[in-house]
Scaffold this active site. Structure first.
Site: not given
Ligand code: PEP
Length: 260
Positions: A11-12, A103, A173, A179, A215, A236-237
């Site tokens: 997920n960008w 989000e 999640e 994040g 994360s 995500g990141g």
């Molecule tokens: C996400 O946005 O779905 C996510 C899991 O982000 P991150 O990996 O940065 O925690």
């Protein structure tokens, strides 16, 4: 380890303009060419304005990744300024849509009702839906996470026509791990996977893939796969750099292939 072929979704979020997105797509293509991945499905989810460029290079360079979108309207067309419809995305070869990301729920007022309506719009259009669920820290500290997630699953999925069931993937999640650098432990994830699978079974969705997100990185992917019993990850990141994303993919591939 789970019996499903793993799925890893990047997920960008609101990162990378279309030039940067094409560059990242091409880097993934090179890494996948050098070290092909047979046992894991890969999807990237760019911002809307990057999608056409990314699907173009994925098609022309035959990069073995699917392309998704981070959001879609529940409405077919009309006076919905700023929104994008399922048919517009389908026309761009988008195959996956994230629905109910925390989000969107917390910052853009996406209620459970809107999540349920959007999920139905996605599956009716024939695209795959990734339903995101997860509790915040307060709920976790009170020990209410199982009921909270079960309620989110019920409200999104109850009554879904059985012809659409195969299009549903669930991503757990926990909001406190997104994040933040805090990852749920493999034990916490394993417990929640069992809880989610038992709820999904009552909804005739016992065969759906259940991912973990929060994360995830190259260092924790293997233990989450093996001990957390996940069917893959929503990242995500760590999906913004080709090498870190591919090492998560590679961990899944190796675990599933029995190399680890
Ligand atoms: C996400 O946005 O779905 C996510 C899991 O982000 P991150 O990996 O940065 O925690």
């Amino acid at each position: 380890m789970s019996a499903h072929k793993p799925l890893v979704i990047g997920n960008w979020k609101m990162n990378l303009d279309y030039v940067e997105a094409v560059h990242l797509g091409q880097q993934l293509g090179v890494l996948l060419k050098n070290k092909p991945v047979e046992h894991t499905d890969i999807v990237v989810v760019p911002p809307f304005v990057d999608i056409r460029s990314v699907t173009s290079i994925v098609d022309s360079e035959k990069i073995p990744v699917g392309v998704g979108a981070q959001h879609v309207s529940a409405h077919d067309n009309g006076a919905h300024t700023g929104e994008v419809s399922t048919s517009m995305l389908k026309r761009l070869n988008v195959q996956w849509i994230l629905v109910g990301h925390s989000e969107r729920r917390s910052m853009y007022a996406m209620t459970d009702e809107v999540v349920a309506a959007t999920l139905r719009a996605v599956v009716k259009s024939g695209m795959n839906v990734v339903l995101c669920v997860g509790e915040n820290l307060e709920v976790r500290e009170d020990g209410g996470q199982n009921d909270f997630v079960a309620d989110q699953l019920h409200s999104a999925l109850i009554g879904l026509d059985e012809k659409f069931l195969e299009l549903v993937t669930v991503a757990y999640e926990p909001i406190w791990a997104i994040g933040t650098g805090l990852t749920a432990s493999s034990e916490q994830v394993g417990e929640m996977m069992a809880q989610i699978r038992s709820v999904l079974t009552t909804l005739s969705l016992g065969d759906a893939r259940v991912l973990y997100g929060g994360s995830v990185n190259a260092d924790n992917a293997e233990s989450l796969m093996n001990e957390g019993e996940v069917d893959g990850f929503l990242v995500g990141g760590a999906s913004l750099k080709a090498e870190s994303f591919m090492s998560i993919v590679q961990s899944c591939n190796d675990c599933y292939d029995g190399k680890r």
